[in-house]
Design an enzyme around this catalytic site. Structure first.
Site, PDB file in Angstrom:
ATOM      1  CD  GLN A 187      -3.159   0.541   2.158  1.00 26.08           C
ATOM      2  OE1 GLN A 187      -3.232  -0.551   2.671  1.00 26.08           O
ATOM      3  NE2 GLN A 187      -3.951   1.530   2.492  1.00 26.08           N
ATOM      4  CB  SER A 190       2.363  -4.754   4.021  1.00 26.75           C
ATOM      5  OG  SER A 190       1.177  -4.728   4.770  1.00 26.75           O
ATOM      6  CG  LEU A 191      -1.421  -5.511  -0.980  1.00 27.30           C
ATOM      7  CD1 LEU A 191      -2.674  -6.335  -0.920  1.00 27.30           C
ATOM      8  CD2 LEU A 191      -1.610  -4.229  -1.736  1.00 27.30           C
ATOM      9  NE  ARG A 195      -3.376  -7.812   4.831  1.00 29.80           N
ATOM     10  CZ  ARG A 195      -2.491  -6.853   4.617  1.00 29.80           C
ATOM     11  NH1 ARG A 195      -2.703  -5.948   3.657  1.00 29.80           N
ATOM     12  NH2 ARG A 195      -1.390  -6.771   5.330  1.00 29.80           N
ATOM     13  CG  HIS A 252       2.057  -4.093   9.504  1.00 33.77           C
ATOM     14  ND1 HIS A 252       1.892  -5.423   9.202  1.00 33.77           N
ATOM     15  CD2 HIS A 252       1.953  -3.427   8.330  1.00 33.77           C
ATOM     16  CE1 HIS A 252       1.712  -5.552   7.896  1.00 33.77           C
ATOM     17  NE2 HIS A 252       1.727  -4.361   7.355  1.00 33.77           N
ATOM     18  CD  GLN A 258       1.472  -9.157   6.219  1.00 33.38           C
ATOM     19  OE1 GLN A 258       0.363  -8.675   6.395  1.00 33.38           O
ATOM     20  NE2 GLN A 258       1.977  -9.393   5.015  1.00 33.38           N
TER      21      GLN A 258
END
Length: 317
Positions: A11, A94-95, A119, A203, A252
């Protein structure tokens, strides 16, 4: 010998108009965008190409949009440029880790694009808008940032979220403590702390409700063992079996992204000597170069850039 890794952005890499050139040039890219629209019952392609940017930036939209762009680039390489991809491993920020799983055939693109849409919604719902935020701490090492967070917020109201590269660590948590961190940055030796344009504390411990909802979604999807190792954000180590992949994805959500550690592992243990960033922007390319100066990185988000990657893959050493 060229030992290469595929890496996929997260992102923040989104921009209005991304992918339009490959969409107009390649049928396999068009198929990916159309499949995303169909899977989501939503005109994601129109939003990506026309905006508005404020809508595209919303977490529930940017996550499937960035994944769609990356998989379109991947499919152009393999289906229309006939690149024989055989990476040592793959990783995503991440993503982007979910995109890496699609690339390694752990789950289908259709399932994945729906999953990351959910998500995004779960992460946004976890904390009321304005209550949580993130900021980049510049000029402190990892231990320095940990100590800084503990001093500002002894009960974990803020914590490290992304260990991106030497001297750049993102922190995440409650907005009032992020603001306090910005105010006191120089007292702890940081050059500065810059608030990021995000709407939730990703996170961090505040994402645990999102992780629980995600776990329920995981159970509805068919998962396969990875075709090649995925370097997990949560451990900076390879995962391949379904059970360890699911555990990594769950953790995560509320744990820091160990990107600097992931690059170190790929370089030192897997002897990766070339990175290909597939998708929007060049954020990961910049981070990799800061993590390991001189490491060759190529990014591919346009027909010209993808052609350059194909040619690089064909060079025999």
């Amino acid at each position: 010998m060229k030992n290469y890794a595929l890496v996929f952005p997260g992102q923040g890499s989104q921009s209005v108009g991304m992918g339009k050139e490959i969409y107009e040039s390649f049928s396999s890219a068009r198929s990916v965008f159309e499949e995303a629209d169909d899977a989501l019952s939503f005109h994601l392609t129109r939003l990506i190409f026309e905006g508005p940017e404020s809508e595209l930036t919303l977490t529930k939209n940017s996550q499937p949009a960035i994944m769609t762009m990356s998989i379109a680039a991947l499919r152009v390489l393999t289906n229309e440029m006939n690149a024989d991809l055989n990476p040592v491993c793959a990783a995503g920020h991440s993503l982007g880790e979910y995109t890496a799983l699609v690339a390694s055939e752990v789950l289908s693109f259709r399932d994945a694009v729906r999953l990351v849409r959910s998500r995004g919604e779960f992460m946004q719902e976890a904390v009321p808008e304005g209550k949580g935020s993130m900021a980049a701490v510049l000029g402190l090492d990892s231990e320095g940032v940990k100590n800084f967070c503990e001093a500002i917020a002894p009960n974990g109201e803020i914590s490290p979220a992304n260990f991106n590269s030497p001297g750049q660590v993102v922190i995440s948590g409650l907005t009032e403590y992020i603001d306090k961190a910005i105010e006191h940055a120089k007292d702890f030796g940081a050059r500065k702390v810059v608030k990021l344009n995000v709407s939730a504390p990703f996170h961090s411990q505040y994402m645990k409700p999102a992780a629980e909802k995600l776990k329920l979604e995981f159970a509805k999807i068919s998962w396969n063992e990875a075709k090649y190792d995925i370097i997990a954000n949560v451990s900076a180590r390879p995962v391949k079996a379904v059970k360890e992949i699911l555990d990594s994805l769950y953790r995560q959500t509320f744990s820091p992204v160990l990107w600097e550690g992931s690059i170190a592992y790929m370089n030192d243990e897997l002897k990766v000597n070339q990175y290909y960033e597939l998708g929007a922007g060049e954020v990961l390319s910049g981070l990799i170069k800061r993590c390991r100066k001189g490491t060759p990185v190529m990014s591919g988000g346009t027909p010209k850039a993808l052609e350059a990657i194909r040619e690089s893959l064909e060079v025999k050493e």
